[in-house]
Design an enzyme around this catalytic site. Structure first.
Site, short mmCIF file in Angstrom:
data_model
loop_
_atom_site.label_atom_id
_atom_site.label_comp_id
_atom_site.label_asym_id
_atom_site.label_seq_id
_atom_site.Cartn_x
_atom_site.Cartn_y
_atom_site.Cartn_z
N ILE A 21 0.88 -1.16 0.00
CA ILE A 21 0.00 0.00 0.00
C ILE A 21 0.92 1.21 0.00
O ILE A 21 1.84 1.30 0.82
CB ILE A 21 -0.91 0.02 1.24
CG1 ILE A 21 -1.76 -1.26 1.31
CG2 ILE A 21 -1.78 1.27 1.26
CD1 ILE A 21 -2.56 -1.40 2.59
N CYS A 22 0.66 2.17 -0.87
CA CYS A 22 1.58 3.30 -1.02
C CYS A 22 1.74 4.11 0.25
O CYS A 22 2.78 4.75 0.45
CB CYS A 22 1.16 4.20 -2.18
SG CYS A 22 -0.49 4.95 -1.98
N ILE A 23 0.75 4.10 1.12
CA ILE A 23 0.85 4.87 2.36
C ILE A 23 1.13 3.99 3.58
O ILE A 23 0.98 4.43 4.72
CB ILE A 23 -0.41 5.73 2.59
CG1 ILE A 23 -1.66 4.86 2.63
CG2 ILE A 23 -0.50 6.84 1.55
CD1 ILE A 23 -2.89 5.59 3.13
N ALA A 24 1.57 2.74 3.36
CA ALA A 24 1.96 1.89 4.48
C ALA A 24 3.19 2.49 5.16
O ALA A 24 4.04 3.09 4.49
CB ALA A 24 2.29 0.48 3.99
N GLU A 114 11.50 2.86 -1.38
CA GLU A 114 10.26 2.47 -0.73
C GLU A 114 10.21 0.95 -0.64
O GLU A 114 10.48 0.26 -1.62
CB GLU A 114 9.06 2.99 -1.54
CG GLU A 114 7.74 2.65 -0.92
CD GLU A 114 6.55 3.10 -1.76
OE1 GLU A 114 5.43 3.09 -1.23
OE2 GLU A 114 6.73 3.44 -2.95
#
Length: 191
Positions: A21-24, A114
């Site tokens: 998830i990009c905002i994990a 990331e």
């Protein structure tokens, strides 16, 4: 306890969809004393959610592609840190166990890009000021999560850093509020 609740919320954000998830949360900044308390609570939550063997858990998904499993495996193999929890990889099944790594800094293999997977490095710091300095030394994050009961800590981090989103005492739920804007700043706003 409040720390146990914080750990559950942090790990929910990190291990939901195996961290894809990009905002994990990508990493944790905390003092050594807090780190010592976090590890057993993390181990307990992971076991409660995914059993002794997360590979067999119906609640734990796989990595999207073999290429990403291999990338994450290399990241873990080359870390200078210590794998405290997890670390098991099965490339054929695209499985990476929920993993926590301690003893890393920003030069570590886990901190070069990331993560986008179920690998959570912990970096120990001495103070909130050091946390602000470290956050500001990197590209602006898409999401910044602060866990504290002290409003002064929230204010200091909020007022002295820049990120796409800023959430206190929770993770990823900001996406569930349709009325909130979503976006990044700088490098986190490009993708």
């Amino acid at each position: 306890s409040n720390l146990e609740t914080a750990v559950k919320r942090l790990l929910f954000g990190k291990y939901n969809n195996s961290g894809q998830i990009c905002i994990a949360p990508d990493y944790v900044l905390c003092t050594k004393a807090v780190e010592k308390k976090l590890i057993p609570l993390m181990r307990k939550s992971i076991k409660e959610w995914y059993t002794e063997n997360p590979k067999d858990s119906e609640c734990y998904c796989r990595i999207i592609s073999t290429r990403h499993v291999e990338r994450l495996k290399k990241m873990m193999e080359t870390t200078k840190g210590t794998i405290e929890i997890g670390g098991t990889v099965d490339i054929d099944e695209r499985f990476i166990e929920p993993t926590v790594i301690t003893g890393v800094d920003f030069s570590d293999s886990t901190m070069q890009e990331e993560i986008f997977g179920p690998v959570l490095p912990i970096i120990t710091i001495e103070s909130v000021d050091e946390a602000v300095e470290l956050i500001n030394s990197r590209d602006k994050p898409l999401a910044l999560y602060v866990f504290t009961e002290k409003q002064g800590v929230v204010n200091k981090i909020r007022d002295n850093t820049s990120s796409g989103g800023f959430t206190v005492n929770d993770t990823i739920l900001q996406l569930s509020v349709e009325e909130l804007p979503f976006g990044g700043v700088g490098a986190s706003g490009l993708g």
